[in-house]
Design a protein around this motif. Structure first.
Motif, PDB file in Angstrom:
ATOM      1  N   UNK A  89      -1.386 -32.717  -6.184  1.00 40.20           N
ATOM      2  CA  UNK A  89      -1.679 -31.522  -6.969  1.00 40.20           C
ATOM      3  C   UNK A  89      -0.993 -31.549  -8.319  1.00 40.20           C
ATOM      4  N   UNK A  90       0.069 -32.334  -8.472  1.00 42.22           N
ATOM      5  CA  UNK A  90       0.761 -32.394  -9.753  1.00 42.22           C
ATOM      6  C   UNK A  90      -0.111 -33.025 -10.828  1.00 42.22           C
ATOM      7  N   UNK A  91      -0.989 -33.935 -10.397  1.00 39.36           N
ATOM      8  CA  UNK A  91      -1.794 -34.669 -11.361  1.00 39.36           C
ATOM      9  C   UNK A  91      -3.215 -34.141 -11.448  1.00 39.36           C
ATOM     10  N   UNK A  92      -3.896 -34.012 -10.327  1.00 40.67           N
ATOM     11  CA  UNK A  92      -5.300 -33.641 -10.373  1.00 40.67           C
ATOM     12  C   UNK A  92      -5.682 -32.488  -9.448  1.00 40.67           C
ATOM     13  N   UNK A  93      -4.773 -32.037  -8.602  1.00 41.48           N
ATOM     14  CA  UNK A  93      -5.175 -31.040  -7.634  1.00 41.48           C
ATOM     15  C   UNK A  93      -6.182 -31.608  -6.670  1.00 41.48           C
ATOM     16  N   UNK A  94      -6.135 -32.942  -6.433  1.00 42.23           N
ATOM     17  CA  UNK A  94      -7.118 -33.589  -5.576  1.00 42.23           C
ATOM     18  C   UNK A  94      -6.450 -34.740  -4.834  1.00 42.23           C
ATOM     19  N   UNK A  95      -7.267 -35.557  -4.156  1.00 42.11           N
ATOM     20  CA  UNK A  95      -6.754 -36.678  -3.367  1.00 42.11           C
ATOM     21  C   UNK A  95      -6.662 -37.925  -4.249  1.00 42.11           C
ATOM     22  N   UNK A  96      -5.562 -38.672  -4.127  1.00 42.90           N
ATOM     23  CA  UNK A  96      -5.415 -39.902  -4.906  1.00 42.90           C
ATOM     24  C   UNK A  96      -4.967 -41.051  -4.021  1.00 42.90           C
ATOM     25  N   UNK A 186     -14.448 -30.456 -13.408  1.00 43.53           N
ATOM     26  CA  UNK A 186     -14.831 -30.448 -14.814  1.00 43.53           C
ATOM     27  C   UNK A 186     -16.292 -30.032 -14.977  1.00 43.53           C
ATOM     28  N   UNK A 187     -17.166 -30.556 -14.116  1.00 46.29           N
ATOM     29  CA  UNK A 187     -18.580 -30.203 -14.202  1.00 46.29           C
ATOM     30  C   UNK A 187     -18.790 -28.712 -13.975  1.00 46.29           C
ATOM     31  N   UNK A 188     -18.077 -28.148 -12.994  1.00 52.63           N
ATOM     32  CA  UNK A 188     -18.206 -26.721 -12.704  1.00 52.63           C
ATOM     33  C   UNK A 188     -17.737 -25.883 -13.891  1.00 52.63           C
ATOM     34  N   UNK A 189     -16.601 -26.268 -14.467  1.00 48.80           N
ATOM     35  CA  UNK A 189     -16.060 -25.510 -15.597  1.00 48.80           C
ATOM     36  C   UNK A 189     -16.987 -25.610 -16.811  1.00 48.80           C
ATOM     37  N   UNK A 190     -17.487 -26.810 -17.094  1.00 47.45           N
ATOM     38  CA  UNK A 190     -18.371 -26.982 -18.240  1.00 47.45           C
ATOM     39  C   UNK A 190     -19.677 -26.216 -18.061  1.00 47.45           C
ATOM     40  N   UNK A 191     -20.206 -26.209 -16.827  1.00 48.44           N
ATOM     41  CA  UNK A 191     -21.425 -25.453 -16.554  1.00 48.44           C
ATOM     42  C   UNK A 191     -21.188 -23.966 -16.777  1.00 48.44           C
ATOM     43  N   UNK A 227      -9.962 -25.591 -11.625  1.00 51.13           N
ATOM     44  CA  UNK A 227     -10.066 -26.038 -13.016  1.00 51.13           C
ATOM     45  C   UNK A 227      -9.326 -25.087 -13.941  1.00 51.13           C
ATOM     46  N   UNK A 228      -9.504 -23.794 -13.726  1.00 51.69           N
ATOM     47  CA  UNK A 228      -8.826 -22.800 -14.571  1.00 51.69           C
ATOM     48  C   UNK A 228      -7.316 -22.899 -14.424  1.00 51.69           C
ATOM     49  N   UNK A 229      -6.852 -23.067 -13.189  1.00 51.09           N
ATOM     50  CA  UNK A 229      -5.405 -23.169 -12.953  1.00 51.09           C
ATOM     51  C   UNK A 229      -4.823 -24.403 -13.632  1.00 51.09           C
ATOM     52  N   UNK A 233      -2.143 -24.437 -16.941  1.00 54.15           N
ATOM     53  CA  UNK A 233      -0.790 -24.891 -16.666  1.00 54.15           C
ATOM     54  C   UNK A 233      -0.126 -25.325 -17.971  1.00 54.15           C
ATOM     55  N   UNK A 234       1.045 -24.810 -18.218  1.00 52.77           N
ATOM     56  CA  UNK A 234       1.799 -25.200 -19.391  1.00 52.77           C
ATOM     57  C   UNK A 234       1.538 -24.370 -20.634  1.00 52.77           C
TER      58      UNK A 234
END
Length: 238
Positions: A89-96, A186-191, A227-229, A233-234
């Motif tokens: 979650x520190x980097x992408x909020x997803x699985x890496x 990103x796609x959801x936010x851009x849409x 995406x908003x969160x 951030x920062x």
């Protein structure tokens, strides 16, 4: 009239070029890659191996992308460096998950940039069949534009400048060449932005956007909130 001013230039480019395995696999799979430069004494090994961080919204997406990297004829070997994909979650909020990939560097464009005076800053980012590189150079604008045109011609590439800063202390130097969002976020936010979800009054509902996106309203809102969160951030509010 050509510019004669030499300055520190910081730019991010979005590009596509043929015969690049990272673009082939990310075009097929809804996940992404961060490519990291490695320092190895043996030059041939350093050229043929590269460290990548695979990221996606789920373990299945990460596993699917790793399989695609392993299956393409443009790579020779894939080594999984961590035993299982893990949340980051520190980097992408997803699985890496980190992998080491062996491949023929000849079709790649890294040398094309370095031979023209560009320095790579931070990891390259590969998703949705496109590649983003953040670069530094000490040059003038005309030579930068000409160098990018030369790379396009030499590699049959398509290069778009996303960010161009001329400063001795360029803004964003502490950031990775990524906004921290997974591809779906990103796609959801851009849409949502494109359709007027953030306008007042709103021009579209979350349900309308979810239907267009082909997922449930709950899942769409989850992508949007993450995406908003991440984007907020920062940011300091006064």
């Amino acid at each position: 009239m050509p510019s004669t001013d030499t300055e520190l230039i910081y730019l991010t480019v979005d590009m596509w070029h043929p015969d690049c395995w990272t673009l082939h696999v990310t075009q097929k799979v809804d996940a992404g890659l961060l490519g990291y430069e490695m320092t190895i004494r043996e030059a041939d090994i350093a050229d043929r191996f590269r460290l990548y961080r695979v990221y996606g919204d789920s373990r299945d997406a990460v596993a699917e992308l790793i399989d695609a990297v392993d299956d393409t004829d443009l790579t020779e070997a894939v080594i999984i460096l961590s035993p299982t994909a893990a949340p980051d979650s520190r980097t992408f909020g997803s699985i890496t998950q980190d992998i080491l990939v062996e491949f023929d560097p000849a079709p790649g464009t890294r040398a094309a940039f370095t031979s023209r005076g560009f320095m790579h800053y931070g990891p390259s980012q590969h998703e949705n069949g496109r590649e983003r590189r953040t670069l530094l150079t000490i040059s003038d604008r005309d030579r930068v534009y000409q160098a990018l045109e030369d790379i396009e011609d030499a590699y049959d590439a398509d290069i778009t400048i996303e960010r161009f800063t001329t400063s001795h202390t360029p803004s964003g130097m502490q950031d990775l060449p990524s906004d921290g969002l997974s591809p779906r976020q990103r796609e959801a936010f851009q849409l949502a932005r494109t359709r007027g979800y953030y306008d007042y009054p709103r021009n579209v509902t979350a349900q309308d956007l979810a239907d267009e996106f082909g997922i449930s309203r709950t899942t769409f809102l989850e992508h949007l909130r993450k995406a908003e969160r991440e984007l907020l951030t920062g940011i300091e509010f006064h």
